[in-house]
Scaffold this motif. Structure first.
Motif, short mmCIF file in Angstrom:
data_model
loop_
_atom_site.label_atom_id
_atom_site.label_comp_id
_atom_site.label_asym_id
_atom_site.label_seq_id
_atom_site.Cartn_x
_atom_site.Cartn_y
_atom_site.Cartn_z
N ARG A 13 0.86 -0.98 -0.16
CA ARG A 13 0.26 -0.04 -0.10
C ARG A 13 0.62 1.19 0.62
O ARG A 13 1.88 1.72 1.18
CB ARG A 13 -0.90 -0.12 1.06
N ILE A 14 0.69 2.12 -0.90
CA ILE A 14 1.18 3.35 -1.32
C ILE A 14 0.60 4.36 -1.15
O ILE A 14 -0.03 4.44 -1.93
CB ILE A 14 2.47 3.29 -2.61
N THR A 73 -2.63 5.13 -2.93
CA THR A 73 -4.12 5.83 -2.96
C THR A 73 -3.36 7.27 -3.14
O THR A 73 -2.00 7.81 -2.48
CB THR A 73 -4.17 6.09 -1.56
N GLY A 74 -4.22 8.25 -3.33
CA GLY A 74 -3.22 9.29 -3.62
C GLY A 74 -4.55 10.53 -3.30
O GLY A 74 -5.34 10.36 -3.18
N CYS A 75 -3.24 11.07 -2.85
CA CYS A 75 -3.62 12.49 -2.44
C CYS A 75 -2.96 13.83 -3.33
O CYS A 75 -1.78 14.11 -3.08
CB CYS A 75 -3.28 13.02 -0.12
N SER A 76 -3.77 14.65 -3.15
CA SER A 76 -2.96 16.20 -3.18
C SER A 76 -3.79 16.79 -2.88
O SER A 76 -2.41 18.32 -2.93
CB SER A 76 -4.54 16.62 -4.37
N GLU A 94 -3.07 17.69 3.91
CA GLU A 94 -3.64 17.49 5.01
C GLU A 94 -3.75 16.73 4.56
O GLU A 94 -4.90 16.01 5.52
CB GLU A 94 -4.28 19.18 5.24
N ALA A 95 -4.73 16.74 3.47
CA ALA A 95 -5.88 14.84 2.62
C ALA A 95 -4.75 13.99 2.90
O ALA A 95 -5.60 12.93 3.41
CB ALA A 95 -6.11 15.81 1.47
N ALA A 96 -3.58 14.02 2.49
CA ALA A 96 -2.46 12.56 3.44
C ALA A 96 -2.58 12.29 5.49
O ALA A 96 -2.50 11.71 5.18
CB ALA A 96 -0.85 12.67 3.02
N LEU A 97 -2.38 13.07 5.52
CA LEU A 97 -2.26 12.88 7.01
C LEU A 97 -3.64 12.34 7.11
O LEU A 97 -4.26 11.80 7.91
CB LEU A 97 -1.46 14.35 7.56
N ALA A 98 -4.93 12.46 6.85
CA ALA A 98 -5.86 11.99 7.46
C ALA A 98 -5.46 10.88 6.81
O ALA A 98 -6.13 9.93 7.21
CB ALA A 98 -6.96 13.33 6.77
N ARG A 99 -5.45 10.25 5.60
CA ARG A 99 -5.45 8.86 5.00
C ARG A 99 -4.33 8.56 5.75
O ARG A 99 -4.81 7.12 6.35
CB ARG A 99 -5.05 9.15 3.84
N LEU A 100 -3.92 9.05 6.20
CA LEU A 100 -2.90 7.85 7.35
C LEU A 100 -3.39 7.99 8.99
O LEU A 100 -3.23 6.46 9.43
CB LEU A 100 -1.43 9.05 7.33
N GLY A 123 -5.50 4.65 8.37
CA GLY A 123 -5.09 3.19 7.56
C GLY A 123 -4.12 3.25 7.66
O GLY A 123 -3.10 3.98 7.31
N LYS A 124 -3.02 2.53 7.31
CA LYS A 124 -1.31 1.75 7.23
C LYS A 124 -1.28 1.92 6.23
O LYS A 124 -1.62 1.15 5.61
CB LYS A 124 -1.34 0.61 8.18
N PHE A 125 -0.04 2.43 5.13
CA PHE A 125 0.87 2.06 4.61
C PHE A 125 2.18 1.40 4.99
O PHE A 125 2.99 1.78 5.22
CB PHE A 125 0.49 3.18 3.88
N ASP A 126 2.50 1.25 3.22
CA ASP A 126 3.74 0.90 3.89
C ASP A 126 5.01 1.19 3.02
O ASP A 126 6.02 1.86 3.56
CB ASP A 126 4.24 -0.31 2.96
N LEU A 127 4.41 2.50 2.34
CA LEU A 127 5.50 4.07 1.55
C LEU A 127 4.54 5.16 1.80
O LEU A 127 3.53 4.72 1.04
CB LEU A 127 5.61 3.03 0.30
N LEU A 128 5.46 6.03 1.79
CA LEU A 128 4.91 7.42 2.14
C LEU A 128 5.30 7.90 0.31
O LEU A 128 6.84 8.57 1.04
CB LEU A 128 4.51 8.34 2.91
N LEU A 129 4.73 8.40 -0.86
CA LEU A 129 5.98 8.79 -1.38
C LEU A 129 5.59 10.52 -1.80
O LEU A 129 3.99 10.76 -2.03
CB LEU A 129 5.37 7.88 -3.09
#
Length: 68
Positions: A9-10, A35-38, A41-47, A50-56
């Motif tokens: 999950r990225i 999963t994409g966030c623009s 703030e949206a990325a922090l909410a997604r984190l 749930g869990k992700f294996d990598l943040l790009l």
């Protein structure tokens, strides 16, 4: 016997929507669960959801950078 290995999950963060879509599409073609966030703030909410294996992440998103 074969084991099921879930796709990595990225979380992809980029404020340029064309880059975000391209990255998610390419990763999806290579069997990653992208999963994409623009926004940062949206990325922090997604984190928090749930869990992700990598943040790009893009290094120059407004209001949040990729630098610690």
């Amino acid at each position: 016997m074969s084991e099921f290995i879930p796709a990595a999950r990225i979380l992809v963060v980029d404020d340029q929507l064309s880059h975000l879509k391209a990255l998610c599409d390419i990763l999806g073609l290579h069997c990653f669960d992208a999963t994409g966030c623009s926004t940062g703030e949206a990325a922090l909410a997604r984190l928090h959801q749930g869990k992700f294996d990598l943040l790009l992440t893009d290094l120059s998103c407004p209001a949040l950078t990729g630098w610690p």
